[in-house]
Design a protein around this motif. Structure first.
Motif, mmCIF file in Angstrom:
data_model
loop_
_atom_site.group_PDB
_atom_site.id
_atom_site.type_symbol
_atom_site.label_atom_id
_atom_site.label_comp_id
_atom_site.label_asym_id
_atom_site.label_seq_id
_atom_site.Cartn_x
_atom_site.Cartn_y
_atom_site.Cartn_z
ATOM 1 N N ALA A 28 0.827 -1.209 0.000
ATOM 2 C CA ALA A 28 0.000 0.000 0.000
ATOM 3 C C ALA A 28 0.860 1.258 0.000
ATOM 4 C CB ALA A 28 -0.931 -0.003 1.223
ATOM 5 N N GLU A 29 2.026 1.200 0.642
ATOM 6 C CA GLU A 29 2.928 2.358 0.661
ATOM 7 C C GLU A 29 3.339 2.771 -0.754
ATOM 8 O OE1 GLU A 29 6.278 1.498 3.116
ATOM 9 O OE2 GLU A 29 5.386 2.432 4.882
ATOM 10 N N ASP A 30 3.529 1.782 -1.615
ATOM 11 C CA ASP A 30 3.940 2.076 -2.984
ATOM 12 C C ASP A 30 2.867 2.843 -3.741
ATOM 13 O OD1 ASP A 30 6.405 0.628 -2.725
ATOM 14 O OD2 ASP A 30 5.276 -1.224 -2.957
ATOM 15 N N LEU A 31 1.605 2.602 -3.407
ATOM 16 C CA LEU A 31 0.506 3.236 -4.129
ATOM 17 C C LEU A 31 -0.007 4.491 -3.430
ATOM 18 C CD1 LEU A 31 -1.426 0.022 -5.259
ATOM 19 C CD2 LEU A 31 0.290 1.342 -6.507
ATOM 20 N N ASN A 32 0.195 4.581 -2.128
ATOM 21 C CA ASN A 32 -0.251 5.784 -1.401
ATOM 22 C C ASN A 32 0.671 6.974 -1.643
ATOM 23 O OD1 ASN A 32 -2.567 4.765 -0.169
ATOM 24 N ND2 ASN A 32 -1.419 3.904 1.545
ATOM 25 N N ASN A 33 1.943 6.693 -1.861
ATOM 26 C CA ASN A 33 2.908 7.760 -2.128
ATOM 27 C C ASN A 33 2.841 8.123 -3.609
ATOM 28 O OD1 ASN A 33 5.763 8.576 -3.143
ATOM 29 N ND2 ASN A 33 5.867 8.919 -0.936
ATOM 30 N N ARG A 34 2.533 9.401 -3.887
ATOM 31 C CA ARG A 34 2.286 9.808 -5.276
ATOM 32 C C ARG A 34 3.498 9.555 -6.174
ATOM 33 N NH1 ARG A 34 -1.708 10.104 -8.898
ATOM 34 N NH2 ARG A 34 -1.364 11.732 -10.457
ATOM 35 N N LYS A 35 4.704 9.825 -5.672
ATOM 36 C CA LYS A 35 5.902 9.633 -6.482
ATOM 37 C C LYS A 35 6.114 8.154 -6.791
ATOM 38 C CE LYS A 35 10.826 10.804 -6.732
ATOM 39 N NZ LYS A 35 11.965 11.479 -6.053
ATOM 40 N N ARG A 36 5.968 7.299 -5.784
ATOM 41 C CA ARG A 36 6.147 5.862 -6.001
ATOM 42 C C ARG A 36 5.022 5.299 -6.861
ATOM 43 N NH1 ARG A 36 7.671 4.036 0.089
ATOM 44 N NH2 ARG A 36 7.458 1.932 -0.731
ATOM 45 N N TYR A 37 3.837 5.838 -6.705
ATOM 46 C CA TYR A 37 2.687 5.459 -7.537
ATOM 47 C C TYR A 37 2.990 5.714 -9.010
ATOM 48 C CZ TYR A 37 -2.275 5.753 -9.085
ATOM 49 O OH TYR A 37 -3.494 5.605 -9.720
ATOM 50 N N LEU A 38 3.509 6.909 -9.300
ATOM 51 C CA LEU A 38 3.844 7.256 -10.683
ATOM 52 C C LEU A 38 5.021 6.434 -11.188
ATOM 53 C CD1 LEU A 38 3.375 11.126 -10.516
ATOM 54 C CD2 LEU A 38 1.815 9.447 -11.517
ATOM 55 N N ASN A 39 5.988 6.150 -10.303
ATOM 56 C CA ASN A 39 7.118 5.305 -10.700
ATOM 57 C C ASN A 39 6.645 3.896 -11.079
ATOM 58 O OD1 ASN A 39 9.045 7.270 -10.374
ATOM 59 N ND2 ASN A 39 9.609 6.654 -8.307
ATOM 60 N N ALA A 40 5.706 3.358 -10.278
ATOM 61 C CA ALA A 40 5.155 2.034 -10.590
ATOM 62 C C ALA A 40 4.455 2.060 -11.939
ATOM 63 C CB ALA A 40 4.180 1.602 -9.490
ATOM 64 N N ARG A 41 3.714 3.129 -12.199
ATOM 65 C CA ARG A 41 3.011 3.245 -13.478
ATOM 66 C C ARG A 41 4.002 3.322 -14.644
ATOM 67 N NH1 ARG A 41 -1.393 7.919 -14.234
ATOM 68 N NH2 ARG A 41 0.444 9.249 -14.437
ATOM 69 N N ASN A 42 5.062 4.086 -14.469
ATOM 70 C CA ASN A 42 6.061 4.207 -15.537
ATOM 71 C C ASN A 42 6.749 2.868 -15.818
ATOM 72 O OD1 ASN A 42 5.522 6.917 -15.895
ATOM 73 N ND2 ASN A 42 7.125 7.592 -14.473
ATOM 74 N N THR A 43 7.023 2.116 -14.761
ATOM 75 C CA THR A 43 7.624 0.796 -14.946
ATOM 76 C C THR A 43 6.691 -0.127 -15.723
ATOM 77 O OG1 THR A 43 8.912 0.983 -12.895
ATOM 78 C CG2 THR A 43 8.526 -1.246 -13.749
ATOM 79 N N LEU A 44 5.405 -0.096 -15.357
ATOM 80 C CA LEU A 44 4.434 -0.945 -16.041
ATOM 81 C C LEU A 44 4.278 -0.530 -17.503
ATOM 82 C CD1 LEU A 44 1.795 -1.279 -13.181
ATOM 83 C CD2 LEU A 44 3.132 -3.124 -14.184
ATOM 84 N N TYR A 45 4.266 0.776 -17.757
ATOM 85 C CA TYR A 45 4.188 1.245 -19.141
ATOM 86 C C TYR A 45 5.383 0.732 -19.959
ATOM 87 C CZ TYR A 45 0.300 4.549 -18.583
ATOM 88 O OH TYR A 45 -0.928 5.116 -18.387
ATOM 89 N N THR A 46 6.572 0.768 -19.349
ATOM 90 C CA THR A 46 7.775 0.303 -20.045
ATOM 91 C C THR A 46 7.676 -1.182 -20.375
ATOM 92 O OG1 THR A 46 9.128 1.972 -18.930
ATOM 93 C CG2 THR A 46 10.287 0.096 -19.901
ATOM 94 N N LEU A 47 7.240 -1.980 -19.411
ATOM 95 C CA LEU A 47 7.096 -3.419 -19.646
ATOM 96 C C LEU A 47 6.087 -3.698 -20.764
ATOM 97 C CD1 LEU A 47 7.079 -4.658 -15.935
ATOM 98 C CD2 LEU A 47 8.898 -5.025 -17.618
ATOM 99 N N ILE A 48 4.974 -2.964 -20.731
ATOM 100 C CA ILE A 48 3.954 -3.149 -21.769
ATOM 101 C C ILE A 48 4.519 -2.806 -23.145
ATOM 102 C CG2 ILE A 48 1.797 -2.157 -22.664
ATOM 103 C CD1 ILE A 48 0.843 -2.008 -19.742
ATOM 104 N N ASN A 49 5.248 -1.700 -23.196
ATOM 105 C CA ASN A 49 5.845 -1.288 -24.485
ATOM 106 C C ASN A 49 6.854 -2.308 -24.991
ATOM 107 O OD1 ASN A 49 4.367 1.084 -24.672
ATOM 108 N ND2 ASN A 49 5.898 2.299 -23.582
ATOM 109 N N TRP A 50 7.501 -3.006 -24.076
ATOM 110 C CA TRP A 50 8.454 -4.053 -24.446
ATOM 111 C C TRP A 50 7.769 -5.394 -24.740
ATOM 112 C CZ3 TRP A 50 12.768 -3.241 -20.181
ATOM 113 C CH2 TRP A 50 13.505 -2.084 -20.500
ATOM 114 N N LYS A 51 6.443 -5.433 -24.645
ATOM 115 C CA LYS A 51 5.666 -6.661 -24.871
ATOM 116 C C LYS A 51 5.976 -7.732 -23.823
ATOM 117 C CE LYS A 51 4.265 -4.663 -28.652
ATOM 118 N NZ LYS A 51 2.961 -3.946 -28.655
#
Length: 373
Positions: free
Chosen positions: A109-132
């Motif tokens: 929950a800490e990863d998602l409650n913190n706005r910076k870590r939330y956005l970092n998680a989203r950016n990581t997921l976007y990168t993985l998706i783009n890499w298929k």
């Protein structure tokens, strides 16, 4: 069923429950391979898929030949660590057979409650998706304590759906969908194929259908549906071991229970405020303030505040509720609880004299305020 929405879906989240991917003495490799193949087929059609998978605790218990979850937190964490490696190994092998790579993402929950870590998680997921690459997400049970617990993977899948602005959430479980009573106990149980509103009876139906190996029963799936449909995203609960269940759903076949979303999609940041942040306190507001925020889309001003509950700092997420104790929304406060107590009931021009300075007119600005009723 929402055939048109599925035709237009570009990004989806699939959640697999513990009872779906575990067999009597080990992981259910047949189901894991089937779901992996179906996800691969969807990806080959240009659909981005994020997988939220339970099963670490269940797999660990079976690997260690234990009948139930240990009471002690360190033992539960150790069991999850034992099981998680097996779960990921099974997925890696299954997706490799479809020429796909996977990545493990463990969150608290800490990863998602913190706005910076939330956005970092989203950016990581976007990168993985783009890499298929297929992101496989689970709660980080090996370091989990109550303060940072997300609750269950139904809740986590809803949060990931909102985080990634997905077009659909599929929760695959061990029964066909939401029934009016537990179909494992009652032969006359009736499947509810479509839910358009969350009346009290819906939660009553769900509360009577518990989970077994997993932490979430049907009630947790209803709570997940409330979150995503309020944000304008549809959800389906269906049986995960049905042959080609995902592909059949995308072909327009009726399966499970469809939760109908509201017409307008909620902005990503407001989704984060409303459904990811844990409120640190509450503000009771008068009837005039309720009308202002409900009907007129206004900010919450000091004059409408009656009572402050809890101790919180500036920028905290705080729920606000009516005099009848009905929670109607959540927002990020511009003042700490101590200062709100001092300025409650005042007009905005009186704030500076009371506090010795004024940074904002609003207790909660409308841009940081979300109605959740």
């Amino acid at each position: 069923m929402p055939k048109q929405r599925l035709i237009n879906a570009k990004r989806v989240v699939v959640k697999l429950g513990s009872n779906v991917i575990t067999a009597k003495n080990s992981l259910n490799l047949e189901v894991i391979e089937s779901i992996s193949r179906q996800i691969s087929t969807l990806m080959d059609k240009g659909i981005e898929v994020i997988l939220v998978s339970s099963g670490a605790m269940a797999a660990g218990l079976r690997k260690m030949e234990m009948k139930g979850r240990p009471d002690e937190i360190p033992k539960r964490q150790a069991i999850s660590a034992i099981g998680q490696s097996g779960v990921m190994n099974a997925y890696e092998k299954s997706f490799a057979g479809c020429d796909k790579k996977v990545a493990q993402i463990l969150l608290t929950a800490e990863d998602l409650n913190n706005r910076k870590r939330y956005l970092n998680a989203r950016n990581t997921l976007y990168t993985l998706i783009n890499w298929k690459v297929v992101p496989i997400i689970n709660e980080n049970d090996t370091i989990m304590v109550e303060e940072i617990k997300l609750g269950d993977n139904d809740n986590l899948s809803a949060m990931i759906t909102l985080l990634m602005d997905a077009d659909f959430l599929f929760i695959l479980t061990d029964i066909d969908g939401l029934y009016n009573k537990d179909p494992r106990r009652f032969s006359n149980a009736r499947l509810i194929s479509r839910v358009t509103s969350f009346k009290k009876e819906i939660e009553e139906f769900a509360s009577g259908i518990p989970g077994t190996l997993g932490t979430g029963g049907m009630l947790s799936k209803i709570q997940a549906a409330k979150k995503v449909t309020s944000a304008g995203i549809p959800m389906i609960v269906a049986r995960g071991d049905t042959s080609n269940v995902l592909l059949r759903l995308f072909d327009g076949e009726d399966q499970g229970t469809y939760f109908v979303p509201r017409k307008e999609k909620m902005a990503s940041r407001k989704c984060w405020i409303a459904y990811t942040l844990a409120p640190k306190g509450s503000i009771v507001i008068d009837d005039g303030a309720v009308r202002a925020v409900r009907k007129n889309g206004k900010s919450l001003l000091p004059i409408g505040v009656v009572t402050v509950e809890g101790d919180f700092e500036e920028g905290a997420a705080v729920s606000f509720k009516t005099l009848a104790d009905e929670i109607i929304g959540i927002g990020l406060v511009n003042y700490r609880s101590f200062d709100i107590n001092l300025i409650k009931g005042l007009k905005t021009f009186q704030i500076e004299a009371c506090l010795g300075g004024k940074h904002y007119d609003e207790i909660i600005h409308r841009n940081n305020l979300v109605l959740t009723e």
